[in-house]
Design an enzyme around this catalytic site. Structure first.
Site, mmCIF file in Angstrom:
data_model
loop_
_atom_site.group_PDB
_atom_site.id
_atom_site.type_symbol
_atom_site.label_atom_id
_atom_site.label_comp_id
_atom_site.label_asym_id
_atom_site.label_seq_id
_atom_site.Cartn_x
_atom_site.Cartn_y
_atom_site.Cartn_z
ATOM 1 C CB SER A 143 -0.926 0.012 1.220
ATOM 2 O OG SER A 143 -1.585 1.260 1.288
ATOM 3 C CB THR A 194 -7.223 -1.511 0.769
ATOM 4 O OG1 THR A 194 -7.145 -1.786 -0.622
ATOM 5 C CG2 THR A 194 -6.156 -2.286 1.510
ATOM 6 C CE LYS A 246 -11.630 -0.241 -0.953
ATOM 7 N NZ LYS A 246 -11.612 0.582 -2.173
ATOM 8 N N GLY A 299 -16.605 -3.410 -7.678
ATOM 9 C CA GLY A 299 -16.720 -2.391 -6.632
ATOM 10 C C GLY A 299 -16.230 -1.027 -7.087
ATOM 11 C CE1 TYR A 336 -1.902 3.510 -7.424
ATOM 12 C CE2 TYR A 336 0.317 4.114 -8.034
ATOM 13 C CZ TYR A 336 -0.573 3.616 -7.117
ATOM 14 O OH TYR A 336 -0.123 3.219 -5.889
HETATM 15 P P1 ATR Z 1 -12.998 -3.999 -8.195
HETATM 16 O O1 ATR Z 1 -13.653 -4.089 -6.859
HETATM 17 O O2 ATR Z 1 -11.613 -3.402 -8.173
HETATM 18 O O3 ATR Z 1 -13.871 -3.324 -9.211
HETATM 19 P P2 ATR Z 1 -13.724 -6.664 -9.020
HETATM 20 O O4 ATR Z 1 -14.959 -6.585 -8.218
HETATM 21 O O5 ATR Z 1 -12.917 -7.921 -9.027
HETATM 22 O O6 ATR Z 1 -12.708 -5.510 -8.641
HETATM 23 O O7 ATR Z 1 -14.124 -6.304 -10.527
HETATM 24 C C1 ATR Z 1 -13.242 -6.380 -11.560
HETATM 25 C C2 ATR Z 1 -13.936 -5.905 -12.830
HETATM 26 O O8 ATR Z 1 -13.018 -6.063 -13.923
HETATM 27 C C3 ATR Z 1 -15.175 -6.697 -13.194
HETATM 28 O O9 ATR Z 1 -16.099 -5.851 -13.829
HETATM 29 C C4 ATR Z 1 -14.611 -7.726 -14.178
HETATM 30 O O10 ATR Z 1 -15.552 -8.249 -15.068
HETATM 31 P P3 ATR Z 1 -16.470 -9.517 -14.619
HETATM 32 O O11 ATR Z 1 -17.516 -8.951 -13.709
HETATM 33 O O12 ATR Z 1 -17.029 -10.017 -15.899
HETATM 34 O O13 ATR Z 1 -15.529 -10.475 -13.941
HETATM 35 C C5 ATR Z 1 -13.648 -6.849 -14.928
HETATM 36 N N1 ATR Z 1 -12.623 -7.624 -15.647
HETATM 37 C C6 ATR Z 1 -11.564 -8.259 -15.135
HETATM 38 N N2 ATR Z 1 -10.824 -8.827 -16.114
HETATM 39 C C7 ATR Z 1 -11.444 -8.547 -17.294
HETATM 40 C C8 ATR Z 1 -11.174 -8.816 -18.661
HETATM 41 N N3 ATR Z 1 -10.117 -9.540 -19.042
HETATM 42 N N4 ATR Z 1 -12.025 -8.325 -19.591
HETATM 43 C C9 ATR Z 1 -13.109 -7.595 -19.219
HETATM 44 N N5 ATR Z 1 -13.419 -7.285 -17.946
HETATM 45 C C10 ATR Z 1 -12.599 -7.751 -16.991
#
Ligand code: ATR
Length: 270
Positions: A15, A62, A66, A130, A214
């Site tokens: 972090s 984090t 959350k 999220g 980032y």
């Molecule tokens: P966060 O809380 O950071 O948003 P998360 O809940 O794991 O993390 O969500 C990750 C997002 O990235 C989701 O919308 C995921 O799509 P799915 O809901 O279909 O899993 C998206 N994501 C991750 N890898 C992807 C990829 N290769 N192509 C398209 N979307 C992707």
């Protein structure tokens, strides 16, 4: 004794929050300590209770804590309620616990700082995790022309749209056509140097491409792709990270750190 703060999650060693908050405190000549707190699986409440019993004044939260932080708080801000997630807890003198979510407002703060207001714009959110959910209320409050969400798993986007209380439109990646002003990558793809399956035509014609992720050593894959397509404003999430931290600091301490100065500092001290 100086006031105690920390960021908690699992993993936590990576972090940047301790450096960011220590920099804020230094520039504001404020006296505090800010550390990391590893939360063992299933031990969120115990870990936080222990921190509070030792005089802790506030925590950043984090992954993956959350949602548990939402349940821990006695009172939630409207942003935490809308996001269904808490990224900051404030432990009040009277023993009550306030939970907020500053992520989405950090995003808006960063766009305003860059003179790229959302008002009247067509916004496309890629992803429905999220990170995307946390943006919806703050984005709609800025009076965009319209907001569309697209996700690899469409049901998640449909659920958010049905529950958010705003006129959020849902579409599929295959149905996307050009015409968005602002495209926001809320997926986790940049973590793995991948790209979301957004058609190049859509990205090529937008004005602003913003990656919530980032990277300080090189551009994120999404920012690099947008730049190669000639998008005028290609932005990564460092500004949002620092702005959400500054909003957190203001909630705890009643003083607002200089976000521009801090972004400059962390860009050059990668
Ligand atoms: P966060 O809380 O950071 O948003 P998360 O809940 O794991 O993390 O969500 C990750 C997002 O990235 C989701 O919308 C995921 O799509 P799915 O809901 O279909 O899993 C998206 N994501 C991750 N890898 C992807 C990829 N290769 N192509 C398209 N979307 C992707």
């Amino acid at each position: 004794m100086s006031d105690k703060y920390a960021v908690c999650g699992n993993p936590i060693a990576h972090s940047r929050s301790p450096q960011i908050h220590s920099f804020f405190a230094k520039t504001l000549k404020d006296d505090l300590t800010y550390t990391t707190l590893l939360v063992p699986p299933g031990k969120f409440k115990e870990t936080v209770d222990d921190f509070v019993s030792k005089g802790g004044k506030g925590l950043n939260i984090t992954v993956p804590c959350k949602l548990e932080a939402c349940a821990y708080a006695d009172e939630l801000s409207p942003y935490a309620k809308a996001a269904g997630a808490v990224n900051v807890l404030k432990f009040n003198q009277d023993g009550s616990v306030f939970g907020d979510n500053t992520d989405g407002r950090g995003f808006i703060y960063d766009l305003k700082r860059l003179n790229l207001p959302i008002r009247g714009q067509k916004v496309l959110l890629l992803g429905a995790g999220g990170a995307a959910q946390g943006l919806i209320k703050p984005v709609f409050e800025e009076q965009p022309l319209e907001v569309t969400i697209v996700n690899r798993t469409p049901q998640k986007a449909e659920k958010i749209a049905a529950e958010c209380g705003y006129p959020l439109q849902v579409t599929g990646y295959e149905q996307l056509t050009a015409g968005y002003d602002l495209v926001v990558n809320c997926t986790s793809t940049s973590l793995r140097h991948e790209l979301p399956p957004v058609p190049q035509e859509v990205l090529r014609h937008c004005k602003v491409a913003y990656d919530l992720m980032y990277a300080t050593d090189e551009e994120t894959s999404f920012v690099a792709e947008a730049r190669s397509l000639g998008v005028p404003h290609c932005i990564d999430g460092l500004g949002m990270l620092i702005a959400q931290a500054a909003l957190t600091y203001a909630l705890w301490r009643g003083k607002t750190p200089d976000v521009n100065l801090s972004i400059e500092h962390f860009r050059s001290h990668a």
